[in-house]
Design a protein around this motif. Structure first.
Motif, PDB file in Angstrom:
ATOM      1  N   TYR A   1      14.968  16.715 -45.152  1.00  0.00           N
ATOM      2  CA  TYR A   1      14.302  16.388 -46.419  1.00  0.00           C
ATOM      3  C   TYR A   1      15.295  16.275 -47.579  1.00  0.00           C
ATOM      4  CZ  TYR A   1      14.466  21.287 -47.919  1.00  0.00           C
ATOM      5  OH  TYR A   1      14.875  22.531 -48.289  1.00  0.00           O
ATOM      6  N   LEU A   2      16.484  16.899 -47.451  1.00  0.00           N
ATOM      7  CA  LEU A   2      17.507  16.744 -48.482  1.00  0.00           C
ATOM      8  C   LEU A   2      18.187  15.382 -48.393  1.00  0.00           C
ATOM      9  CD1 LEU A   2      19.253  20.235 -48.243  1.00  0.00           C
ATOM     10  CD2 LEU A   2      17.618  19.449 -49.982  1.00  0.00           C
ATOM     11  N   ASP A   3      18.193  14.823 -47.181  1.00  0.00           N
ATOM     12  CA  ASP A   3      18.776  13.510 -46.922  1.00  0.00           C
ATOM     13  C   ASP A   3      20.211  13.428 -47.449  1.00  0.00           C
ATOM     14  OD1 ASP A   3      18.721  10.994 -45.802  1.00  0.00           O
ATOM     15  OD2 ASP A   3      17.979  10.036 -47.624  1.00  0.00           O
ATOM     16  N   SER A   4      20.991  14.434 -47.110  1.00  0.00           N
ATOM     17  CA  SER A   4      22.364  14.501 -47.591  1.00  0.00           C
ATOM     18  C   SER A   4      23.265  13.558 -46.796  1.00  0.00           C
ATOM     19  CB  SER A   4      22.889  15.932 -47.465  1.00  0.00           C
ATOM     20  OG  SER A   4      23.031  16.261 -46.097  1.00  0.00           O
ATOM     21  N   PRO A   5      24.422  13.209 -47.331  1.00  0.00           N
ATOM     22  CA  PRO A   5      25.375  12.383 -46.578  1.00  0.00           C
ATOM     23  C   PRO A   5      25.815  13.059 -45.273  1.00  0.00           C
ATOM     24  CG  PRO A   5      25.969  12.427 -48.897  1.00  0.00           C
ATOM     25  CD  PRO A   5      24.853  13.415 -48.720  1.00  0.00           C
ATOM     26  N   ASP A   6      25.938  14.387 -45.295  1.00  0.00           N
ATOM     27  CA  ASP A   6      26.289  15.108 -44.068  1.00  0.00           C
ATOM     28  C   ASP A   6      25.220  14.938 -43.003  1.00  0.00           C
ATOM     29  OD1 ASP A   6      28.658  16.031 -45.145  1.00  0.00           O
ATOM     30  OD2 ASP A   6      27.765  17.923 -45.829  1.00  0.00           O
ATOM     31  N   PHE A   7      23.953  15.040 -43.399  1.00  0.00           N
ATOM     32  CA  PHE A   7      22.858  14.872 -42.448  1.00  0.00           C
ATOM     33  C   PHE A   7      22.853  13.453 -41.884  1.00  0.00           C
ATOM     34  CE2 PHE A   7      18.483  13.653 -41.461  1.00  0.00           C
ATOM     35  CZ  PHE A   7      18.186  14.598 -40.489  1.00  0.00           C
ATOM     36  N   ARG A   8      23.055  12.467 -42.740  1.00  0.00           N
ATOM     37  CA  ARG A   8      23.085  11.073 -42.274  1.00  0.00           C
ATOM     38  C   ARG A   8      24.247  10.839 -41.313  1.00  0.00           C
ATOM     39  NH1 ARG A   8      20.457   6.722 -45.525  1.00  0.00           N
ATOM     40  NH2 ARG A   8      18.906   7.802 -46.778  1.00  0.00           N
ATOM     41  N   GLU A   9      25.372  11.463 -41.560  1.00  0.00           N
ATOM     42  CA  GLU A   9      26.531  11.333 -40.673  1.00  0.00           C
ATOM     43  C   GLU A   9      26.236  11.955 -39.307  1.00  0.00           C
ATOM     44  OE1 GLU A   9      30.191   9.896 -39.688  1.00  0.00           O
ATOM     45  OE2 GLU A   9      29.131   9.579 -41.571  1.00  0.00           O
ATOM     46  N   ARG A  10      25.632  13.135 -39.313  1.00  0.00           N
ATOM     47  CA  ARG A  10      25.261  13.771 -38.039  1.00  0.00           C
ATOM     48  C   ARG A  10      24.224  12.935 -37.298  1.00  0.00           C
ATOM     49  NH1 ARG A  10      25.381  18.667 -41.292  1.00  0.00           N
ATOM     50  NH2 ARG A  10      23.119  18.526 -41.454  1.00  0.00           N
ATOM     51  N   LEU A  11      23.287  12.382 -38.033  1.00  0.00           N
ATOM     52  CA  LEU A  11      22.256  11.542 -37.433  1.00  0.00           C
ATOM     53  C   LEU A  11      22.870  10.294 -36.800  1.00  0.00           C
ATOM     54  CD1 LEU A  11      19.204  11.401 -37.039  1.00  0.00           C
ATOM     55  CD2 LEU A  11      19.053  10.184 -39.202  1.00  0.00           C
ATOM     56  N   LYS A  12      23.901   9.761 -37.432  1.00  0.00           N
ATOM     57  CA  LYS A  12      24.581   8.581 -36.908  1.00  0.00           C
ATOM     58  C   LYS A  12      25.180   8.861 -35.527  1.00  0.00           C
ATOM     59  CE  LYS A  12      28.427   7.187 -38.717  1.00  0.00           C
ATOM     60  NZ  LYS A  12      29.454   6.619 -39.613  1.00  0.00           N
ATOM     61  N   TYR A  13      25.739  10.062 -35.332  1.00  0.00           N
ATOM     62  CA  TYR A  13      26.273  10.430 -34.019  1.00  0.00           C
ATOM     63  C   TYR A  13      25.197  10.353 -32.947  1.00  0.00           C
ATOM     64  CZ  TYR A  13      30.609  12.211 -36.086  1.00  0.00           C
ATOM     65  OH  TYR A  13      31.794  12.329 -36.737  1.00  0.00           O
ATOM     66  N   TYR A  14      24.018  10.870 -33.254  1.00  0.00           N
ATOM     67  CA  TYR A  14      22.920  10.847 -32.289  1.00  0.00           C
ATOM     68  C   TYR A  14      22.449   9.422 -32.018  1.00  0.00           C
ATOM     69  CZ  TYR A  14      22.501  15.891 -32.236  1.00  0.00           C
ATOM     70  OH  TYR A  14      22.752  17.226 -32.056  1.00  0.00           O
ATOM     71  N   GLU A  15      22.387   8.604 -33.041  1.00  0.00           N
ATOM     72  CA  GLU A  15      21.980   7.212 -32.866  1.00  0.00           C
ATOM     73  C   GLU A  15      22.969   6.458 -31.972  1.00  0.00           C
ATOM     74  OE1 GLU A  15      21.714   5.915 -36.896  1.00  0.00           O
ATOM     75  OE2 GLU A  15      19.609   6.515 -37.080  1.00  0.00           O
ATOM     76  N   GLN A  16      24.258   6.685 -32.170  1.00  0.00           N
ATOM     77  CA  GLN A  16      25.275   6.033 -31.344  1.00  0.00           C
ATOM     78  C   GLN A  16      25.171   6.488 -29.895  1.00  0.00           C
ATOM     79  OE1 GLN A  16      28.803   7.146 -33.466  1.00  0.00           O
ATOM     80  NE2 GLN A  16      28.686   5.421 -34.889  1.00  0.00           N
ATOM     81  N   GLU A  17      24.941   7.771 -29.684  1.00  0.00           N
ATOM     82  CA  GLU A  17      24.798   8.283 -28.322  1.00  0.00           C
ATOM     83  C   GLU A  17      23.559   7.696 -27.648  1.00  0.00           C
ATOM     84  OE1 GLU A  17      25.856  10.140 -24.920  1.00  0.00           O
ATOM     85  OE2 GLU A  17      27.040   9.984 -26.751  1.00  0.00           O
ATOM     86  N   LEU A  18      22.483   7.560 -28.386  1.00  0.00           N
ATOM     87  CA  LEU A  18      21.273   6.946 -27.827  1.00  0.00           C
ATOM     88  C   LEU A  18      21.525   5.487 -27.457  1.00  0.00           C
ATOM     89  CD1 LEU A  18      18.409   8.422 -30.013  1.00  0.00           C
ATOM     90  CD2 LEU A  18      18.777   8.773 -27.577  1.00  0.00           C
ATOM     91  N   GLU A  19      22.273   4.769 -28.282  1.00  0.00           N
ATOM     92  CA  GLU A  19      22.602   3.381 -27.971  1.00  0.00           C
ATOM     93  C   GLU A  19      23.435   3.288 -26.694  1.00  0.00           C
ATOM     94  OE1 GLU A  19      21.709   0.419 -29.253  1.00  0.00           O
ATOM     95  OE2 GLU A  19      20.297   1.518 -30.513  1.00  0.00           O
ATOM     96  N   ARG A  20      24.433   4.166 -26.553  1.00  0.00           N
ATOM     97  CA  ARG A  20      25.253   4.167 -25.334  1.00  0.00           C
ATOM     98  C   ARG A  20      24.418   4.512 -24.111  1.00  0.00           C
ATOM     99  NH1 ARG A  20      29.353   6.328 -28.857  1.00  0.00           N
ATOM    100  NH2 ARG A  20      28.644   8.443 -28.429  1.00  0.00           N
ATOM    101  N   THR A  21      23.542   5.490 -24.254  1.00  0.00           N
ATOM    102  CA  THR A  21      22.685   5.885 -23.137  1.00  0.00           C
ATOM    103  C   THR A  21      21.745   4.752 -22.757  1.00  0.00           C
ATOM    104  OG1 THR A  21      22.786   8.193 -23.842  1.00  0.00           O
ATOM    105  CG2 THR A  21      20.996   7.593 -22.364  1.00  0.00           C
ATOM    106  N   ASN A  22      21.173   4.089 -23.748  1.00  0.00           N
ATOM    107  CA  ASN A  22      20.269   2.972 -23.501  1.00  0.00           C
ATOM    108  C   ASN A  22      20.993   1.845 -22.767  1.00  0.00           C
ATOM    109  OD1 ASN A  22      17.838   1.512 -23.707  1.00  0.00           O
ATOM    110  ND2 ASN A  22      18.576   0.478 -25.548  1.00  0.00           N
ATOM    111  N   LYS A  23      22.211   1.521 -23.185  1.00  0.00           N
ATOM    112  CA  LYS A  23      22.989   0.479 -22.520  1.00  0.00           C
ATOM    113  C   LYS A  23      23.307   0.883 -21.084  1.00  0.00           C
ATOM    114  CE  LYS A  23      27.315  -2.128 -22.875  1.00  0.00           C
ATOM    115  NZ  LYS A  23      27.454  -2.174 -21.453  1.00  0.00           N
ATOM    116  N   PHE A  24      23.676   2.137 -20.879  1.00  0.00           N
ATOM    117  CA  PHE A  24      23.976   2.621 -19.541  1.00  0.00           C
ATOM    118  C   PHE A  24      22.763   2.505 -18.620  1.00  0.00           C
ATOM    119  CE2 PHE A  24      24.043   6.105 -16.446  1.00  0.00           C
ATOM    120  CZ  PHE A  24      25.201   5.779 -15.750  1.00  0.00           C
ATOM    121  N   ILE A  25      21.601   2.894 -19.113  1.00  0.00           N
ATOM    122  CA  ILE A  25      20.371   2.816 -18.308  1.00  0.00           C
ATOM    123  C   ILE A  25      20.047   1.367 -17.967  1.00  0.00           C
ATOM    124  CG2 ILE A  25      17.869   3.178 -18.379  1.00  0.00           C
ATOM    125  CD1 ILE A  25      18.455   5.779 -19.939  1.00  0.00           C
TER     126      ILE A  25
END
Length: 63
Positions: free
Chosen positions: A12-36
């Motif tokens: 809910y704070l939507d801080s730059p740190d939170f967005r950066e951490r969220l980006k890591y998860y999004e990238q991992e999901l993209e890699r996993t999706n491509k692998f599948i």
């Protein structure tokens, strides 16, 4: 390789740190999706090759 934790209270704070951490998860999901998708494509190609090989090997018995 671990990912930084995502804290619900930080979203809910939507801080730059939170967005950066969220980006890591999004990238991992993209890699996993491509692998599948690659596994599914390779599996389909393998099944298709096995079917044609089986049909070719059984056709000599039907003649």
């Amino acid at each position: 390789m671990g990912h930084p934790p995502l804290e619900f209270s930080d979203c809910y704070l939507d801080s730059p740190d939170f967005r950066e951490r969220l980006k890591y998860y999004e990238q991992e999901l993209e890699r996993t999706n491509k692998f599948i998708k690659d596994v599914i494509k390779d599996g389909s190609a393998l099944i298709s090759a096995m079917r044609s090989k089986w049909k070719a090997s059984t056709s000599c018995f039907s003649e």
